[in-house]
Scaffold this motif. Structure first.
Motif, short mmCIF file in Angstrom:
data_model
loop_
_atom_site.label_atom_id
_atom_site.label_comp_id
_atom_site.label_asym_id
_atom_site.label_seq_id
_atom_site.Cartn_x
_atom_site.Cartn_y
_atom_site.Cartn_z
N ARG A 2 -4.55 1.97 -4.78
CA ARG A 2 -5.47 1.86 -3.64
C ARG A 2 -4.75 1.30 -2.42
O ARG A 2 -3.97 0.36 -2.52
CB ARG A 2 -6.61 0.92 -4.04
N CYS A 3 -5.03 1.89 -1.26
CA CYS A 3 -4.45 1.42 0.00
C CYS A 3 -5.06 0.07 0.35
O CYS A 3 -6.28 -0.08 0.38
CB CYS A 3 -4.74 2.42 1.12
N GLY A 7 -8.48 1.26 1.75
CA GLY A 7 -9.14 1.40 0.46
C GLY A 7 -9.04 2.79 -0.15
O GLY A 7 -9.55 3.03 -1.24
N HIS A 8 -8.38 3.72 0.52
CA HIS A 8 -8.21 5.08 0.00
C HIS A 8 -7.49 5.01 -1.35
O HIS A 8 -6.53 4.26 -1.52
CB HIS A 8 -7.41 5.92 1.01
N THR A 9 -7.95 5.79 -2.33
CA THR A 9 -7.43 5.66 -3.70
C THR A 9 -6.26 6.57 -4.03
O THR A 9 -5.69 6.46 -5.10
CB THR A 9 -8.55 5.90 -4.73
N CYS A 31 -0.17 5.93 2.78
CA CYS A 31 -1.56 6.33 2.66
C CYS A 31 -1.80 7.53 3.59
O CYS A 31 -1.69 7.39 4.81
CB CYS A 31 -2.50 5.18 3.04
#
Length: 153
Positions: A2-3, A7-9, A31
């Motif tokens: 997760r970034c 929060g990008h997975t 990311c």
């Protein structure tokens, strides 16, 4: 992974290499969602460790907490960050090879005290003052007096 920024997975690994002490893999990540770059470290974990506090409370072993404790004791002392990392690695390996999954805080504290006693006497006294819960100046005097007596033997 997760970034940590958005929060990008689904992040991408751009570069992997061993850390300086070869105890971890250092990965540079990107990311694609927000464009941020960040670094992660992957370490071998031999077993799950649980720390048992004096009051009986149990919590997972936190390597970062151990690093912070050492860093605080060594603040403004002439010791490399790499040396702190090697000490943390050494303590973690010793804990993992003890054969127990539940480790009392006393065991960890004594390991830290042993390393600091060899590394830096000022940091050793700083850590001891918190670890042994010094309440007044006399506690410092007694501890440093014993330290001086041990060195003169």
């Amino acid at each position: 992974m997760r970034c940590p920024f958005c929060g990008h997975t689904d992040t991408q690994v751009k570069d992997s290499r061993p850390s300086e002490d070869n105890a971890a893999i250092r990965r540079r990540r990107f990311c694609p969602d927000c464009g941020s770059r960040f670094t992660t470290f992957e370490r071998v974990q031999l077993r799950e460790l649980t720390v048992v506090k004096k009051n009986g409370e149990k919590m997972p072993f936190d390597r970062d907490k151990l690093t912070r404790s050492l860093t605080i004791a060594l603040r403004k002392r002439p010791v490399d960050e790499d040396r702190v990392e090697r000490i943390v690695n050494s303590i973690q390996r010793r804990l993992e090879t003890l054969g127990e999954s539940e480790i009392p805080t006393k065991v960890i504290g004594e390991m830290v005290m042993d390393h600091l006693a060899e590394l830096d006497k000022v940091a050793y006294v700083r850590f001891a003052s918190v670890y042994r819960n010094f309440r007044e100046a006399k506690d410092f005097e007694d501890f440093v007096g014993k330290l001086s007596d041990d060195q003169s033997d």
